[in-house]
Design a protein around this motif. Structure first.
Motif: not given
Ligand code: G4P
Length: 527
Positions: A303, A308-311, A365-367
């Motif tokens: 991201n 927001h560290r989401d990828r 969406f990936d954390t």
């Protein structure tokens, strides 16, 4: 039934080229045909600018935007076409290699004046390894360039592709008259300074027809007849089956910027290009017709917003139907995961999808659950093969520059490696960390992102290495001896695989000579 009919409509491919050959322009014209975009320039403005090598902030900024164009889908005739974008920028080559694992076929764009260039050679090599069917488009015929036969020779020699022309240019540059489609038996007249649809199509039943000669001019006609005679004598007849087996590449000529020859390319593509192909796993082959959903992650995108560290994990569906809000088995973690907002990428807009079919790519969406190559299934333990990691070419020691932030440093490095930004090797003798990259720009990217996304600091130190090769052997005794003798040159990759760090081409050669039963691989998939 919906599953079967939908999967048959899918055509998923990538366009590869050396920067500047015209990939973006061609992509845009294809999207215009499909009605996915309304105006020329829409893709172009999103593209990672090629001259930005020294200004990586600019690339970072644009990296965010380019997510939107990572996958472009459009309907054409009764098909659903997915184009996976492959960055032409050399420093992102690994990204491109991985994207090529998610396509079913490829179009290679070559600049008529420059011929086959370095980046194209490397990318086509990846396609060849995977036997990906390839169509070649020779672009910029409105400019002076190399002779059409010389180009075909170059394609055969430098790219190792067996090819046959399906269209043939009449003239070039100033004297460019158009192309004759050997595939459809018609001549497409090029009108210089023409508008968007600057083409006139004339069916030519008899190549010696006087009217055809008048149309292109007598001299051009004579040399054209001579060319076609040679083409017929020298090049094999096109066979769709050979193409599908990755053994024969049809070649088209045109000019993307003039939207010339593009429709012919697209029309042939939809006729011959393969739909979703079976995928190999360590356990078995997965066929797209199977009911159970399977697929793998081939790319991870961070991201852009540091808060927001989401990828976003790019997931290629290989079989079954991928459904929103459904539990799937994450094979490596042995966990159930469900996705509330899987997205499809359309040019310039993202939208949530309820279902996706084999050949489709969805953004998940990936954390931090995914790394490249991870598979999702409905329970079966399948490990997808063919997602290569290439031996990096530039190396540096990486150190944690702020001892109080060790945790952040370790986590950041770990996640960046999962994303495939670079590769991390840990030396066997002193446990020092070495980062290997394909393009030097990645060092700046890592440093910047560690700081801005993880609050960690790193420093680099020079290390002189020629290559990092994965090591394997069928002979445990010789492997043992090799490991003992070369201990100071050994490291482990992130998955614990043994890697030989060769200081020079000479050390590499020596190791191969002294340990003939040890194999040194430049791509980790083979190890
Ligand atoms: P890339 O994605 O492979 O890097 O190439 P891109 O499409 O950006 O094309 C590179 C340059 O080549 C662009 O010019 C583009 O307009 C030009 N080009 C593409 N197709 C043709 C063609 O058929 N004939 C000619 N003569 N040129 C072509 P640029 O000056 O870099 O950009 P722009 O200012 O024109 O947009």
């Amino acid at each position: 039934m919906e599953h079967q009919s939908e999967l048959q409509r899918r055509r998923t491919f990538g366009i590869v080229s050396h920067p500047d050959a015209g990939k973006t322009t061609l992509t845009e014209k294809l999207l215009l045909f499909g009605g996915a975009i309304q105006t020329a320039g829409a893709v172009k403005s999103n593209k990672i600018r090629k001259h930005a090598t020294s200004d990586f902030m600019d690339i970072e900024r644009q990296r965010g935007i380019s997510v939107a164009t990572s996958v472009m889908s459009f309907p054409y005739r009764d098909l659903q076409i997915n184009i996976l974008d492959t960055p032409g920028h050399k420093d992102f080559a690994e990204d491109t290699y991985r994207t090529l694992t998610a396509v079913d076929s490829a179009i290679v764009v070559i600049d008529v004046a420059k011929g086959v260039e370095e980046q194209t050679e490397r990318l086509v090599e990846v396609c060849r390894m995977r036997k990906t069917p390839i169509i070649v488009f020779i672009n910029k015929l409105d400019r002076e360039g190399k002779d059409a036969f010389d180009l075909l020779d170059e394609i055969e020699i430098k790219l190792g592709l067996h090819c046959t022309p399906l269209s043939w240019p009449v003239g070039m540059g100033q004297s460019f008259r158009g192309v004759y489609s050997l595939y459809e038996g018609k001549f497409i007249h090029f009108r210089p300074h023409g508008k968007q649809e600057g083409e006139d199509v004339v069916a030519v039943e008899d190549l010696r027809d006087e009217r055809f000669s008048q149309l292109i001019g007598q001299r051009a006609h004579e040399s054209f007849l001579h060319d076609i005679e040679t083409v017929t004598a020298v090049y094999p007849k096109f066979s769709a089956q050979e193409y599908l087996n990755g053994k024969l590449s049809p070649v088209f000529y045109g000019s993307a910027v003039n939207n010339f020859g593009v429709r012919e390319l697209l029309d042939c593509f939809v006729e011959i290009a393969p739909g979703p192909l079976p995928r190999e796993t360590e356990e078995r082959w997965v066929r797209p017709e199977e009911d159970a959903m399977t697929g793998f992650v081939f790319k991870i995108h961070a991201n852009m917003d540091p808060r927001h560290r989401d990828r976003i994990a790019f997931f290629r569906v290989c079989s079954g139907i991928f459904r929103r809000n459904t539990n799937y088995h994450h094979v490596r973690l042995d966990r159930q995961l469900r996705f509330a907002n899987p997205t499809a990428f359309m040019a310039a807009k993202k939208e949530i999808v309820d279902e996706a079919y084999p050949g489709d790519v969805v953004g998940l969406f990936d954390t931090g659950n995914f790394k490249i190559g991870d598979g999702l299934t409905e329970g079966e333990s399948l490990h997808f093969k063919g997602i290569p990691r290439f031996s990096p070419e530039i190396f540096r020691y990486v150190n944690n520059a702020d001892p109080s932030k060790f945790k952040q440093f370790a986590k950041g490095l770990d996640q960046l490696m999962d994303e495939g930004v670079a590769q991390l090797f840990v030396r066997e003798d002193n446990q020092r960390k070495i980062i290997g990259v394909v393009g030097a720009l990645q060092f700046d990217v890592i440093q910047y992102r560690l700081e801005h996304e993880y609050g960690a600091a790193c420093s680099y130190e020079t290390v002189h290495l020629h290559k990092a090769c994965w090591v394997s052997s069928q002979d445990p005794q010789q492997l043992q001896e090799f490991m003992l003798r070369r201990k100071k040159d050994l490291a482990r990759d992130k998955d614990g695989r043994l890697v030989f760090l060769a200081e020079s081409a000479w050390t590499m050669k020596l190791a191969q000579e002294n340990f003939p039963k040890v194999q040194f691989h430049t791509s980790s998939e083979l190890a």
